[in-house]
Design an enzyme around this catalytic site. Structure first.
Site, PDB file in Angstrom:
ATOM      1  N   GLY A   8       5.619  49.869 -40.811  1.00  0.00           N
ATOM      2  CA  GLY A   8       4.774  50.676 -41.529  1.00  0.00           C
ATOM      3  C   GLY A   8       5.020  52.174 -41.136  1.00  0.00           C
ATOM      4  O   GLY A   8       6.014  52.662 -40.731  1.00  0.00           O
ATOM      5  N   SER A   9       3.781  52.876 -40.908  1.00  0.00           N
ATOM      6  CA  SER A   9       3.820  54.387 -40.889  1.00  0.00           C
ATOM      7  C   SER A   9       4.149  54.659 -39.687  1.00  0.00           C
ATOM      8  O   SER A   9       4.374  56.054 -39.316  1.00  0.00           O
ATOM      9  CB  SER A   9       2.421  54.875 -41.410  1.00  0.00           C
ATOM     10  OG  SER A   9       2.387  54.764 -42.659  1.00  0.00           O
ATOM     11  N   THR A  10       4.026  53.891 -38.367  1.00  0.00           N
ATOM     12  CA  THR A  10       4.551  54.445 -36.973  1.00  0.00           C
ATOM     13  C   THR A  10       6.074  54.801 -37.211  1.00  0.00           C
ATOM     14  O   THR A  10       6.346  55.588 -36.261  1.00  0.00           O
ATOM     15  CB  THR A  10       4.242  53.098 -36.154  1.00  0.00           C
ATOM     16  OG1 THR A  10       5.067  52.056 -36.717  1.00  0.00           O
ATOM     17  CG2 THR A  10       2.896  52.782 -36.088  1.00  0.00           C
ATOM     18  N   PHE A  11       6.625  54.100 -38.137  1.00  0.00           N
ATOM     19  CA  PHE A  11       8.254  54.614 -38.279  1.00  0.00           C
ATOM     20  C   PHE A  11       8.430  55.948 -38.825  1.00  0.00           C
ATOM     21  O   PHE A  11       9.374  56.421 -38.761  1.00  0.00           O
ATOM     22  CB  PHE A  11       8.719  53.583 -39.324  1.00  0.00           C
ATOM     23  CG  PHE A  11      10.330  53.453 -39.256  1.00  0.00           C
ATOM     24  CD1 PHE A  11      10.595  52.881 -38.026  1.00  0.00           C
ATOM     25  CD2 PHE A  11      11.225  53.867 -40.096  1.00  0.00           C
ATOM     26  CE1 PHE A  11      12.058  52.491 -37.903  1.00  0.00           C
ATOM     27  CE2 PHE A  11      12.664  53.642 -39.985  1.00  0.00           C
ATOM     28  CZ  PHE A  11      13.060  53.124 -39.036  1.00  0.00           C
ATOM     29  N   LYS A  12       7.315  56.667 -39.234  1.00  0.00           N
ATOM     30  CA  LYS A  12       7.471  57.889 -39.849  1.00  0.00           C
ATOM     31  C   LYS A  12       7.801  58.993 -38.651  1.00  0.00           C
ATOM     32  O   LYS A  12       8.519  59.912 -38.991  1.00  0.00           O
ATOM     33  CB  LYS A  12       6.208  58.333 -40.262  1.00  0.00           C
ATOM     34  CG  LYS A  12       5.778  57.818 -41.762  1.00  0.00           C
ATOM     35  CD  LYS A  12       4.433  58.082 -42.102  1.00  0.00           C
ATOM     36  CE  LYS A  12       3.953  57.329 -43.662  1.00  0.00           C
ATOM     37  NZ  LYS A  12       2.749  57.530 -44.113  1.00  0.00           N
TER      38      LYS A  12
END
Length: 608
Positions: A310-314
């Site tokens: 999810g958004s931690t990968f941003k």
């Protein structure tokens, strides 16, 4: 004349005299035979000393060897397994003497009756015991590592054919604390999971042999030799801090139960050297009782299980964009008021927004903003940075069973695949990989190798091995790392998705993540299942800890900031206080005044 049956005639008198003469000759013959036999025996006995002297002189060495082979021998002695300590010297795994019960089935008189008695004492199936007792074998285990009470009760039976043997039993004093990291050993003392398996050759040591005297039953007479002179394996010192591990497991359990989740992991790591200070899994696992739980509980999910981040990968996307100088943090991007079509699919934001700065795209975790940044970064560059951070390959941690995750070749990516990857979908990672990626940002842009072994000490006290990591590999410019720290710090400030992860008195940086799980049966994402995560570090300027919190399939809430943020906050605060880093009152005042009289200027506009 005949009187009382005696014949008194001359003929009768002659017959009586003849019989006496015959008897006399017979007695003399018997006497001569006795004398002859006695003479032979006397002569033979007189020769025995000469024969003994001859044999002693001629075959002394051979006879002595034969005698010794029947009364002396060597016995293989298994070493006592080395102790496992945490970083502060607390014993996490030790080996203790324990009795085991075996039988010589050849000596058992009534197997059925004995099996019935033993079954009540040992709590072992009567049928299984009977089968062993009827096997006819001279050695058969009945039960390994019995309790003191069981030994006393078995001894009270006073049954022939039952024997005890001393063995080592592996004991884990803190029960489920770091259970999946420690692993366990089998009944024969060989490591089967965790560090017990990975460092088995060091912990197990080398077997030795001792000289013993045997009795007629080939049992050692000098039993003390077996305990006094046993060899010992090397001891293992871990990087794990049992106190921080306790904090992590306690808060993880609370969150999983509070949000009715299936499972979760918390990793606490030193971002500067890769030392794992805590690695918690829920449900927990007590290695003392490994035989009574499902093998699924043995698994260290922090390294073996993959999920879509999810958004931690941003953070990976932003690192690639900032390093290539494609964006400045004050550049603005149009976020389409929360709805953006990519090919035949639509990307949504939880909170619709129009124009956002690059910094605010990170702060509010806009998927649409991330997709537009990704389109400018491009598949090739983005994939290169994914590999730089170490996704799609093992981190190299010294634990068995680590997964690689899954990153497809960019040649296979469609526009939709690229868009999904920008906000952490369509890619699978392990919790450890995501934590290591955040450590790269925390420590100034260097990739470290995570590890749980601090040192291995020999029985004599010498250090056999320490973790010698190659110097951390720089993967980004320090300036990029500093810029990312500023962006991630804003995530936990007022209005950010990670505000519940803020720790009073400390500067914290991190990123929330909310992902859905892919259902292989329906070939679609399941909106009711996913992972809520938060990965961050503190203190922001000189990070002491990087902490990853991952909670899977929470049912009462789904957002990473809501579910995992508070876990990060509690573990981080307790850990910082534990190591002696006091809160800064200036940070508290700064947070209270955040957002007031703030002026923002934009240097460039990007509308994609």
């Amino acid at each position: 004349m005949t009187s009382r049956g005696f014949d008194t005639t001359p003929e009768g008198t002659w017959k009586m005299h003849g019989n006496c003469e015959n008897n006399s000759r017979s007695n003399k013959w018997i006497q001569r035979r006795i004398i002859f036999v006695a003479a032979i025996i006397t002569i033979a006995m007189s020769l025995v000393p000469f024969r003994v002297a001859f044999l002693k002189y001629r075959y002394q060495n051979k006879l002595l060897d034969t005698l010794l082979s029947n009364t002396e021998g060597t016995l293989k002695v298994e070493p006592r397994r080395g102790t496992i300590y945490d970083r502060n010297g607390k014993e996490m795994a030790i080996s203790v003497w324990k009795d085991s019960l075996y039988a010589n089935a050849k000596e058992i008189e009534d197997p059925d009756k004995l099996a019935r008695k033993l079954s009540r004492i040992l709590h072992v199936s009567r049928g299984l015991l009977k089968k062993k007792l009827e096997s006819g074998k001279s050695f058969v285990w009945l039960k390994r590592h019995i309790s003191t009470r069981e030994r006393e009760n078995v001894s009270a039976l006073n049954e022939k054919g039952l024997h005890f043997k001393k063995e080592y039993l592996r004991v884990y004093p803190y029960a489920a604390l770091a259970g999946q990291v420690l692993g366990f050993t089998g009944v024969d003392g060989h490591g089967l999971e965790g560090v017990e398996l990975f460092y088995d050759s060091y912990l197990r040591g080398e077997a030795d042999s001792v000289s013993v005297l045997w009795d007629a039953l080939r049992k050692p007479i000098a039993k003390s030799v077996l305990s006094e002179n046993n060899p010992v394996g090397s001891s293992l010192w871990l990087t794990i801090d049992s106190q921080i591990q306790f904090y992590a497991q306690k808060e993880l359990k609370r969150a999983v139960q509070q949000f009715d989740a299936d499972s979760g992991e918390v990793i606490v790591m030193d971002p500067n050297n890769g030392e794992i200070l805590a690695m918690a899994n829920y449900p927990p696992f007590d290695p003392n009782r490994y035989r009574y739980v499902s093998p699924e509980r043995w698994r260290n999910r922090a390294i073996t299980d993959c999920f879509e981040p999810g958004s931690t990968f941003k953070v990976v996307l932003f690192a690639s964009a900032l390093e290539a100088n494609l964006f400045k943090t004050r550049d603005i991007v149009y976020c389409e008021n929360g709805v953006f079509r990519v090919s035949k699919h639509v990307v949504h934001d939880v909170h619709p927004r129009g124009w956002l700065t690059v910094a605010d795209i990170m702060k509010f975790s806009s998927n649409i903003g991330a997709v537009k940044i990704g389109e400018k970064v491009g598949k090739k560059r983005f994939y290169a940075w994914i590999k730089k951070f170490g996704f799609g390959e093992r981190t190299g941690i010294d634990l068995p069973g680590e997964a690689e995750g899954m990153v497809r070749n960019p040649r296979e990516w469609t526009r939709v695949d690229m868009a999904a990857a920008c906000f952490g979908q369509g890619i699978s990672v392990t919790p450890l990989q995501m934590t290591v990626a955040m450590a790269c940002i925390a420590n100034g842009g260097k990739k470290v190798v995570p590890h749980v072994m601090k040192k291995i000490v020999s029985p004599a006290g010498g250090i056999l091995k320490t973790f010698s990591d190659q110097s951390p590999k720089p993967i980004m410019k320090p300036a990029t790392s500093r810029c990312l720290k500023v962006l991630l710090r804003r995530v936990v400030e007022d209005g950010g998705t990670g505000v519940r992860a803020a720790v009073s008195g400390y500067t914290v940086a991190g990123k929330t993540g909310t992902s859905q799980s892919y259902d292989t049966k329906t070939c679609s994402y399941d909106k009711k299942k996913g992972t809520a995560s938060f990965v961050g570090f503190a203190p922001c300027d000189e990070p002491k800890f990087v902490i990853g919190v991952f909670i899977h399939n929470p049912k009462k809430a789904c957002y990473g900031g809501v579910v995992s943020g508070p876990v990060f906050r509690e573990v981080c605060e307790r850990a910082l206080l534990y190591v002696g880093i006091s809160p800064d009152t200036k940070v508290v005042r700064a947070k209270k005044n955040s957002g007031r009289n703030k002026k923002v200027s934009y240097t460039r506009v990007s509308r994609l």
